[in-house]
Design a protein around this motif. Structure first.
Motif, PDB file in Angstrom:
ATOM      1  N   SER A 324     -38.248 -35.207  26.490  1.00  0.00           N
ATOM      2  CA  SER A 324     -38.180 -35.867  25.172  1.00  0.00           C
ATOM      3  C   SER A 324     -38.382 -34.653  24.054  1.00  0.00           C
ATOM      4  O   SER A 324     -37.836 -34.265  23.098  1.00  0.00           O
ATOM      5  N   LEU A 325     -39.391 -34.117  24.217  1.00  0.00           N
ATOM      6  CA  LEU A 325     -39.851 -32.871  23.248  1.00  0.00           C
ATOM      7  C   LEU A 325     -38.870 -31.868  23.095  1.00  0.00           C
ATOM      8  O   LEU A 325     -38.352 -31.330  22.028  1.00  0.00           O
ATOM      9  N   ASP A 326     -38.582 -31.470  24.426  1.00  0.00           N
ATOM     10  CA  ASP A 326     -37.436 -30.221  24.497  1.00  0.00           C
ATOM     11  C   ASP A 326     -36.001 -30.543  23.716  1.00  0.00           C
ATOM     12  O   ASP A 326     -35.460 -29.967  23.034  1.00  0.00           O
ATOM     13  N   ALA A 327     -35.567 -32.045  24.153  1.00  0.00           N
ATOM     14  CA  ALA A 327     -34.534 -32.307  23.444  1.00  0.00           C
ATOM     15  C   ALA A 327     -34.436 -32.499  22.042  1.00  0.00           C
ATOM     16  O   ALA A 327     -33.679 -32.015  21.181  1.00  0.00           O
ATOM     17  N   GLY A 328     -35.682 -33.139  21.356  1.00  0.00           N
ATOM     18  CA  GLY A 328     -35.814 -33.228  20.221  1.00  0.00           C
ATOM     19  C   GLY A 328     -35.684 -31.639  19.337  1.00  0.00           C
ATOM     20  O   GLY A 328     -35.302 -31.523  18.249  1.00  0.00           O
ATOM     21  N   ALA A 329     -36.474 -30.725  20.015  1.00  0.00           N
ATOM     22  CA  ALA A 329     -36.548 -29.381  19.568  1.00  0.00           C
ATOM     23  C   ALA A 329     -35.072 -28.747  19.505  1.00  0.00           C
ATOM     24  O   ALA A 329     -34.613 -28.039  18.500  1.00  0.00           O
ATOM     25  N   ASN A 330     -34.482 -29.055  20.744  1.00  0.00           N
ATOM     26  CA  ASN A 330     -33.153 -28.495  20.757  1.00  0.00           C
ATOM     27  C   ASN A 330     -32.128 -28.889  19.891  1.00  0.00           C
ATOM     28  O   ASN A 330     -31.074 -28.165  19.272  1.00  0.00           O
ATOM     29  N   SER A 331     -32.333 -30.170  19.428  1.00  0.00           N
ATOM     30  CA  SER A 331     -31.604 -30.997  18.584  1.00  0.00           C
ATOM     31  C   SER A 331     -31.370 -30.195  17.239  1.00  0.00           C
ATOM     32  O   SER A 331     -30.513 -30.530  16.492  1.00  0.00           O
ATOM     33  N   SER A 332     -32.294 -29.486  16.884  1.00  0.00           N
ATOM     34  CA  SER A 332     -32.521 -28.962  15.545  1.00  0.00           C
ATOM     35  C   SER A 332     -31.691 -27.725  15.359  1.00  0.00           C
ATOM     36  O   SER A 332     -31.347 -27.272  14.144  1.00  0.00           O
TER      37      SER A 332
END
Length: 479
Positions: A324-332
């Motif tokens: 979830s943290l990776d996806a949130g970071a990548n989403s930016s």
């Protein structure tokens, strides 16, 4: 020829962006075309002017996009957005469906959740409410839009949205700039929008319209993804990564991170950071304008505190925390590079000799600096289809001029801040806006069926509130 180059470059950028072409390709191409027609050096403008503008935006705002993306993804995966939306809709009931949808949308987005993340929870829930109340689904986008991307993005004081943050370094303000005017604008927008929704619902019932079953969730294609990332701060492609909790938290736990964002932001911006001696940062080697950074630092600290709170109260539910943290970071990444490339295009345009004609025409608009500011933000947001991109282009080119005019005319920079944000949030919702397109696709509605009601709730309502704030600000100043 220079002015022609600027207009041709902007026209091609708008045309192809609306058709789903990547702005990462279009912005440098349009900038180089403008330079070519103007007889300016191409390679120098590409590697120096364009890239300096792009890199400057990334350097200034990537921390905000990064933390915002992580926070939104964790709110979604923990089930917190679902918990808040269900609590409000269940308490208000089917008889107040429109109010339920608007308030649920407003609460989660005011607390810092990206509208794109919120859409994927709010749309299915709104569909259930509309089905129970037998309201035609074509009104869904207008109701969600009113709560999700009008007053919570630009008017309510303290909202940590990117739109509300961008003017801070230029005017030395915080997200709480002109709080009284912001609250008045929010009330005006909310009242007019709710009046229109009630009117539209009554007209639909009178005409015999009913809800038509269609529960299938659409896939987001690459074209809409490109358009959406231009207007928001979250890459929709990352929503499917990570793992959503099987059960959502109690309402108070779900709401707690949103409260933390607002409270910590307030304390940092208005109480704690202004009392700290940052004089060592104003001299070499830093040479910083700390007054213009306090607002930014406050939002970053608030989002970081909210993320830690969110993880602490939902640790058991976040079974795939790293993903979830990776996806949130990548989403930016894609959103900030997309908007930054628009800013790079604006930097090249501002460097053209012919831009002085545009600048002088804008600054000489009748009505003084406030009227000039309002017109400039409306036009650029409408042309680019993005409030954040339009604001960044305008403020990079004219921010220092508007600050100078504010000092000359005795105008509180907080008033300039609030008018800037509200103005950019009006015509940015034209048909080519990525947020509008994404919401329509997720809702499985069309422009023909739903856009007129969206115009009334997300454009006309904000324009009315903008006029009110402009008049009050001109008469009484900032408050």
């Amino acid at each position: 020829m220079g002015l022609l180059g600027i207009l041709v470059g902007l026209a091609l950028l708008m045309w192809f962006a609306y058709r789903g072409w990547s702005v990462l390709l279009l912005s440098p191409a349009a900038a180089l075309l403008a330079a070519l027609i103007s007889g300016e050096p191409l390679l120098a403008h590409w590697t120096q002017t364009f890239m300096s503008g792009t890199a400057g935006f990334v350097a200034r705002w990537f921390p905000l996009f990064l933390l915002g993306g992580i926070f939104g993804k964790l709110m979604d995966d923990s089930g917190s957005i679902t918990s808040i939306a269900r609590f409000l809709t269940e308490r208000l009931g089917v008889r107040r469906t429109m109010l339920s949808v608007v308030l649920a949308s407003a609460v989660v987005t005011y607390g810092g959740v990206s509208v794109f993340v919120a859409f994927f929870v709010l749309v299915p829930m709104t569909r259930e409410m509309f089905k129970a109340a037998n309201i035609p689904a074509r009104l869904m986008p207008a109701a969600i839009g009113l709560g999700a991307f009008t007053f919570t993005m630009s008017a309510l004081p303290g909202t940590p949205s990117t739109n509300n943050a961008i003017p801070m370094p230029y005017f030395g303000t915080t997200t709480f700039a002109a709080p009284g005017l912001g609250i008045i604008a929010s009330i005006v927008t909310f009242i007019f929008g709710m009046w229109w929704l009630a009117r539209a619902e009554a007209a639909a019932r009178k005409a015999g319209e009913v809800y038509v079953e269609d529960s299938e969730m659409p896939a987001i294609d690459e074209k809409v993804r490109e358009q959406a990332t231009l207007s928001g701060d979250f890459d929709p492609a990352e929503l499917s990564h990570g793992h959503r909790a099987d059960r959502y938290p109690p309402f108070i736990f779900a709401l707690l991170p949103l409260i933390v964002v607002i409270v910590v932001n307030f304390m940092m911006a208005l109480v704690i950071l202004p009392r700290i001696d940052f004089s060592f940062l104003t001299v070499a080697p830093w040479n910083l304008d700390v007054g213009g950074l306090i607002g930014v630092w406050s939002v970053l600290i608030a989002l970081a505190a909210a993320i830690l709170t969110l993880i602490a109260v939902n640790f058991q539910r976040l079974t795939a925390l790293r993903e979830s943290l990776d996806a949130g970071a990548n989403s930016s990444v894609l959103p900030i590079l997309t908007v930054a490339s628009l800013v790079g295009f604006g930097a090249v345009v501002a460097a053209m000799p012919a831009f002085t004609i545009v600048r002088d025409a804008v600054l000489q608009i009748p009505g003084g600096p406030l009227a000039s500011l309002v017109v400039a933000m409306n036009v650029l947001a409408g042309l680019t289809g993005t409030a954040s991109g339009g604001m960044a282009i305008a403020l990079n080119a004219l921010g220092s001029e508007y600050m100078r005019l504010a000092l000359e005319h005795g105008i509180d920079p907080a008033l300039m801040h609030r008018l800037t944000v509200i103005s950019a949030g009006t015509l940015d919702a034209l048909p080519h806006n990525g947020t509008v397109l994404l919401l329509l696709q997720i809702s499985k509605q069309t422009h023909a069926d739903s856009y007129f009601d969206m115009v009334m709730t997300v454009i006309v309502s904000v324009i009315i509130s903008l006029v009110v704030v402009l008049v009050l600000g001109s008469m009484f100043g900032s408050f």
